[in-house]
Design a protein around this motif. Structure first.
Motif, short mmCIF file in Angstrom:
data_model
loop_
_atom_site.label_atom_id
_atom_site.label_comp_id
_atom_site.label_asym_id
_atom_site.label_seq_id
_atom_site.Cartn_x
_atom_site.Cartn_y
_atom_site.Cartn_z
N LEU B 198 51.76 0.89 36.56
CA LEU B 198 52.78 1.65 35.54
C LEU B 198 51.93 1.80 34.10
CD1 LEU B 198 55.52 2.36 36.29
CD2 LEU B 198 56.56 0.42 35.33
N PRO B 199 51.25 1.23 33.67
CA PRO B 199 50.77 1.74 32.34
C PRO B 199 50.00 2.84 32.33
CG PRO B 199 50.31 -0.64 32.76
CD PRO B 199 50.92 -0.22 33.86
N GLY B 200 49.26 3.18 33.71
CA GLY B 200 48.59 4.62 33.97
C GLY B 200 49.65 5.50 33.88
N VAL B 201 50.72 5.24 34.52
CA VAL B 201 51.65 6.28 34.63
C VAL B 201 52.47 6.65 33.20
CG1 VAL B 201 54.19 6.75 35.28
CG2 VAL B 201 52.55 5.58 37.04
N VAL B 202 52.66 5.68 32.50
CA VAL B 202 53.02 6.01 31.06
C VAL B 202 52.04 6.72 30.38
CG1 VAL B 202 53.68 4.73 28.90
CG2 VAL B 202 54.44 3.76 31.03
N ALA B 203 50.80 6.49 30.44
CA ALA B 203 49.77 7.06 29.43
C ALA B 203 49.85 8.57 30.32
CB ALA B 203 48.43 6.47 29.75
N GLY B 204 49.56 8.87 31.54
CA GLY B 204 49.67 10.13 32.01
C GLY B 204 50.79 10.92 31.87
N SER B 205 52.04 10.12 31.51
CA SER B 205 53.14 11.18 31.62
C SER B 205 53.12 11.65 30.15
CB SER B 205 54.38 10.03 31.98
OG SER B 205 54.50 9.89 33.07
N ALA B 206 52.83 10.51 29.25
CA ALA B 206 52.63 10.73 27.73
C ALA B 206 51.76 12.12 27.50
CB ALA B 206 52.30 9.48 27.16
N PHE B 207 50.64 11.99 28.03
CA PHE B 207 49.75 13.06 28.00
C PHE B 207 50.26 14.38 28.44
CE2 PHE B 207 45.70 10.44 28.44
CZ PHE B 207 45.49 10.90 27.07
N THR B 208 50.95 14.36 29.68
CA THR B 208 51.34 15.60 30.38
C THR B 208 52.63 16.16 29.75
OG1 THR B 208 50.70 14.57 32.38
CG2 THR B 208 52.10 16.56 32.47
N PHE B 209 53.53 15.15 29.14
CA PHE B 209 54.89 15.63 28.55
C PHE B 209 54.28 16.45 27.10
CE2 PHE B 209 58.25 15.26 25.95
CZ PHE B 209 59.54 15.49 26.77
N SER B 210 53.54 15.56 26.37
CA SER B 210 53.11 16.27 25.29
C SER B 210 52.38 17.71 25.33
CB SER B 210 52.01 15.23 24.51
OG SER B 210 52.27 14.05 24.27
N LEU B 211 51.59 17.77 26.38
CA LEU B 211 51.14 19.16 26.45
C LEU B 211 52.02 20.10 27.07
CD1 LEU B 211 47.66 17.88 28.45
CD2 LEU B 211 47.92 19.17 26.22
N ALA B 212 52.79 19.68 27.84
CA ALA B 212 54.05 20.65 28.31
C ALA B 212 55.03 21.16 27.20
CB ALA B 212 54.60 19.90 29.51
N ILE B 213 55.16 20.09 26.51
CA ILE B 213 56.24 20.60 25.39
C ILE B 213 55.75 21.52 24.36
CG2 ILE B 213 55.68 18.69 23.40
CD1 ILE B 213 59.19 18.79 24.61
N SER B 214 54.37 21.56 24.24
CA SER B 214 53.90 22.53 23.21
C SER B 214 53.06 23.54 24.04
CB SER B 214 52.66 21.65 22.29
OG SER B 214 51.84 20.94 23.28
N MET B 215 53.06 23.60 25.16
CA MET B 215 52.30 24.77 25.70
C MET B 215 53.02 26.16 25.27
SD MET B 215 53.36 24.50 29.68
CE MET B 215 55.28 24.37 30.05
N TYR B 216 52.02 27.00 25.32
CA TYR B 216 52.25 28.36 24.67
C TYR B 216 51.55 29.37 25.80
CZ TYR B 216 51.86 32.77 21.97
OH TYR B 216 51.93 33.89 21.42
N VAL B 217 50.33 29.20 26.00
CA VAL B 217 49.62 30.33 26.79
C VAL B 217 50.31 30.35 28.18
CG1 VAL B 217 47.57 31.08 27.73
CG2 VAL B 217 47.51 29.88 25.41
N ILE B 218 50.55 29.11 28.93
CA ILE B 218 51.09 29.25 30.15
C ILE B 218 52.48 29.94 30.30
CG2 ILE B 218 51.65 27.74 32.27
CD1 ILE B 218 49.56 25.63 31.13
N PRO B 219 53.51 29.45 29.53
CA PRO B 219 54.67 30.29 29.56
C PRO B 219 54.46 31.67 29.14
CG PRO B 219 54.61 28.45 27.87
CD PRO B 219 53.55 28.43 28.63
N SER B 220 53.63 32.16 28.27
CA SER B 220 53.47 33.52 27.77
C SER B 220 53.10 34.29 29.06
CB SER B 220 52.38 33.78 26.74
OG SER B 220 52.75 32.78 26.01
N LEU B 221 52.13 33.75 29.84
CA LEU B 221 51.70 34.35 30.97
C LEU B 221 52.65 34.40 32.40
CD1 LEU B 221 47.76 33.31 30.76
CD2 LEU B 221 48.86 35.71 30.57
N ILE B 222 53.40 33.27 32.28
CA ILE B 222 54.03 33.30 33.62
C ILE B 222 55.48 33.76 33.57
CG2 ILE B 222 55.02 31.76 35.43
CD1 ILE B 222 52.54 29.81 34.92
N VAL B 223 56.26 33.37 32.24
CA VAL B 223 57.47 33.96 32.27
C VAL B 223 57.66 35.06 31.06
CG1 VAL B 223 58.68 31.88 33.23
CG2 VAL B 223 58.15 32.01 30.87
N GLY B 224 56.62 35.06 30.24
CA GLY B 224 56.77 36.11 29.25
C GLY B 224 57.72 35.83 28.30
#
Ligand SMILES: Nc1ncnc2c1ncn2[C@@H]1O[C@H](COP(=O)(O)OP(=O)(O)OP(=O)(O)O)[C@@H](O)[C@H]1O
Ligand SMILES: [Mg+2]
Lengths: 364, 276
Positions: B198-224
């Motif tokens: 679970l500690p690995g799951v928590v760390a990985g989820s925190a990373f991914t969530f933080s990156l996903a909440i602030s992503m800009y390039v990916i949504p610009s390219l995929i959904v515009g």
């Protein structure tokens, strides 16, 4: 006390039956045609050098590893196709493998909980098991806060609380210091005896094997060389390997030069030595004598050799004399008490009874 | 002892100075703009921001996309991490390369590669149609689903690696001990393997969530522009609307979410760790 079990008729030895077990890893045969039996309530050791397949055999019995061929029968039930969790065989691992995220009591309760016992119903047997290993005061501690000896006790309690049909222990004492190890060996042996548990200890320490078990299976390269009581192993080793692995000995290689009425005369680098054996003249042999059977005051009918002392070790209760050699031979004599009358460099005559000479034919 | 501490402390100075000048200072200035009114400090931009229905939709979408991206990445990464931990030699290298190489490829290349796959006359749709599974091409590009799949793909390594690290350290005897004590595979997984990873799951989820909440390039390219996220709102505020207070406000909201995620996950990891 020891040896009771081994005098039982062979049928009574049928509690655990290991039949024709073989295992190879990536084409390399680790174990071939392993066969042995253990009686109910017997404490057995698997003794052998590192890499001989002790852990592999233990894992196969526990169901943690699949044998290539062969069967494991326990109490009349063939376990071969059962997964580990249905075998009711507990394992104490070398590193104890306590669950680091659980407390001492939760660790011990694990097996009961896995069998569907409620938390409330598990409390009593868990407390009893912890009391048995004198760890009741630590019930609510995290296991990481325990010393090695305490962890071992918890591992034993965890393994016993489920009333296993068989207990397997993989070098359970190897992580403990010498003094603690001896205490734990005595404690554990008494505990298992009182509860009538059938157990197999894996070890590469012969003293440990001698101390804790009724019978010892000496393993070498995936084979059992001899399976006998400790005293038999010591007095009548079935092979040069067993002779060397169990206890120290004076060792001489040579060749039978005369055979007369069941007495073989062997020519060695230090002269002729007689042994009770029917081996024919010309056979290359390895001779052995247990060091405490050698006397520095031999009588005329004894085998006698002349040895120059290389080292004299005073070990308190005994004095060990080492003789100088130039080849694979080994000269070792053990005298009781402290002997100051022997000095390094001195030449002495050693003797021992013809019947005390161990003799094994070896490949030329 | 004090001398030693001081000297070791000195090692942190370049890093701290770098962070202070390049990260903290501009951020503080930026955040300050969000509360800077004509006469003194004000929270009016925040009230305006949360009062706007469009902003609420975007905020909710951003959170939803980040959460679903995290869950999807987790579902793929968890078994992958176990396979990697088991892998040896060449296979481990294959896994690592497969994981790291796409990171160096850049999101743009990936996004255009996806569009070949997902567009209405793309590979997936033509396959589905020729197999007779659908008659009409399914709209895949420019949807939230496509965004989540794409984001999970890009952020996968950040989920896999922390879990892999934990799984690798897992004592192999622990699940075996559980089995020999009578635990079924399911009991063993839920009581031993899962809690310990679970500690690995928590760390990985925190990373991914933080990156996903602030992503800009990916949504610009995929959904515009069709489906904006908070990051896109920020960019629009600064670049097109030239509304610095609004941009700063949204940045502050995003930062608050990120800080919450970091604190929450380290609290959770601490709790999980404390039981050890
Ligand atoms: N999973 C495996 N893959 C390949 N070889 C293995 C594997 N497990 C064990 N072996 C090999 O099988 C042989 C027996 O190993 P095993 O662990 O049973 O020895 P052991 O008698 O328990 O030794 P030790 O006293 O060092 O623990 C060794 O040569 C080992 O290298
Ligand atoms: Mg071993």
């Amino acid at each position: 006390m020891q040896g009771q079990a081994s005098h039982l008729p062979p049928n009574e030895h049928r509690y655990l039956d290991v039949i024709g077990v073989a295992k190879s890893f990536k084409g390399a045969a680790i174990m071939d045609q392993m066969n042995f039996r253990v009686a109910k309530g017997e404490l057995v050791s698997l003794l052998g050098p590192s890499g001989c397949g002790k852990t592999t055999l233990l894992r196969i019995i526990a169901g943690l590893l699949q044998a290539d061929t062969g069967d494991i029968v326990l109490g009349g039930r063939n376990l071969s196709s059962l997964p580990a969790h249905k075998r009711n065989i507990s394992v104490v691992f070398q590193n104890y493998a306590l669950f680091p995220h659980l407390t001492v009591a939760e660790n011990v309760a694990f097996g009961l909980r896995a069998r569907g016992t409620s938390k409330a119903d598990a409390a009593r047997p868990v407390a009893d098991a912890l009391a048995l290993v004198r760890m009741d005061a630590f019930a609510d501690r995290p296991v990481s806060a325990l010393s090695g000896g305490q962890q071992q006790r918890v591992a034993v309690a965890r393994a016993l609380v489920v009333s296993p049909d068989l207990l397997l222990l993989d070098e359970p004492f190897s992580a403990l210091d010498r003094k603690l190890r001896e205490t734990m060996q005595i404690e554990l042996k008494a505990l298992l005896r009182n509860r009538g548990i059938t157990a197999i200890f894996v070890t590469h320490d012969q003293d440990e094997a001698m101390g804790v078990s009724d019978r010892i299976a000496v393993m070498n390269k995936g084979k059992i060389e001899q399976f006998a009581e400790p005293s038999t192993l010591y007095a009548q080793p079935a092979s040069p390997f067993v002779m060397d692995f169990v206890g120290l000995s004076t060792r001489l290689s040579g060749r039978v030069t005369e055979q007369a009425g069941g007495i073989a005369t062997v020519t060695t680098n230090v002269g002729p030595v007689r042994a009770r054996s029917g081996l024919a003249a010309g056979t290359p042999v390895l001779l052995g004598v247990r060091p405490e059977l050698i006397t520095p005051d031999p009588t005329a009918e004894m085998n006698q050799i002349s040895v120059q002392l290389d080292d004299v070790m005073t070990l308190g209760s005994k004095t060990v004399l080492h003789g100088a050699t130039t080849d694979d031979d080994n000269f070792l004599c053990e005298l009781s008490g402290i002997r100051t009358d022997y000095k390094r460099g001195q030449t002495v005559t050693w003797g021992w009874a013809v019947d005390d000479t161990l003799i094994h034919a070896v490949p030329a | 002892m004090i001398m030693r501490l001081d000297r070791i402390g000195l090692l942190a100075v370049p890093g701290l100075a770098f962070l202070a000048v390049i990260y903290a200072l501009p951020l503080v200035l930026l955040l300050f703009k969000s509360v800077q009114g004509v006469d003194g400090l004000t929270l009016i931009t925040y009230i305006d921001f949360f009062g706007d229905e469009f902003n609420q939709v975007v905020l909710w979408r951003t959170l939803r996309v980040a959460l679903l991206t995290t869950l999807l990445a987790l579902a793929i990464a968890y078994p992958t991490a176990f396979a990697m931990a088991r892998a040896k030699g060449i296979w481990l290298n294959v896994f690592l390369v497969a994981l790291v190489l796409p990171m160096s490829l850049g999101v743009i290349v990936k996004a255009f590669a996806w569009s070949i796959l997902f567009r209405s006359n793309g590979f997936l749709n033509t396959s589905l149609q020729s197999l007779g599974i659908t008659d009409e091409p399914i709209r895949m590009l420019f949807t939230e689903t496509a965004l989540i799949i794409g984001a999970a793909n890009v952020f996968l390594p950040f989920m896999v690696l922390p879990i892999y690290t934990v799984v690798r350290q897992l004592n192999r005897n622990l699940p075996e001990a559980a089995s020999s004590l009578g635990a079924t595979p399911w009991f063993r997984f839920t009581r031993v393997t899962l809690p310990l990873t679970l500690p690995g799951v928590v760390a990985g989820s925190a990373f991914t969530f933080s990156l996903a909440i602030s992503m800009y390039v990916i949504p610009s390219l995929i959904v515009g522009e069709r489906q904006q996220t908070l990051s896109m709102l920020i960019a629009r505020s600064f670049l097109y609307l030239r509304n610095e207070p609004l941009g700063s406000t949204i940045s502050a909201v995003l930062l608050a979410i990120a800080i919450f995620v970091v604190l929450f996950s380290s609290w959770l990891a601490g709790r999980l760790g404390a039981r050890k």
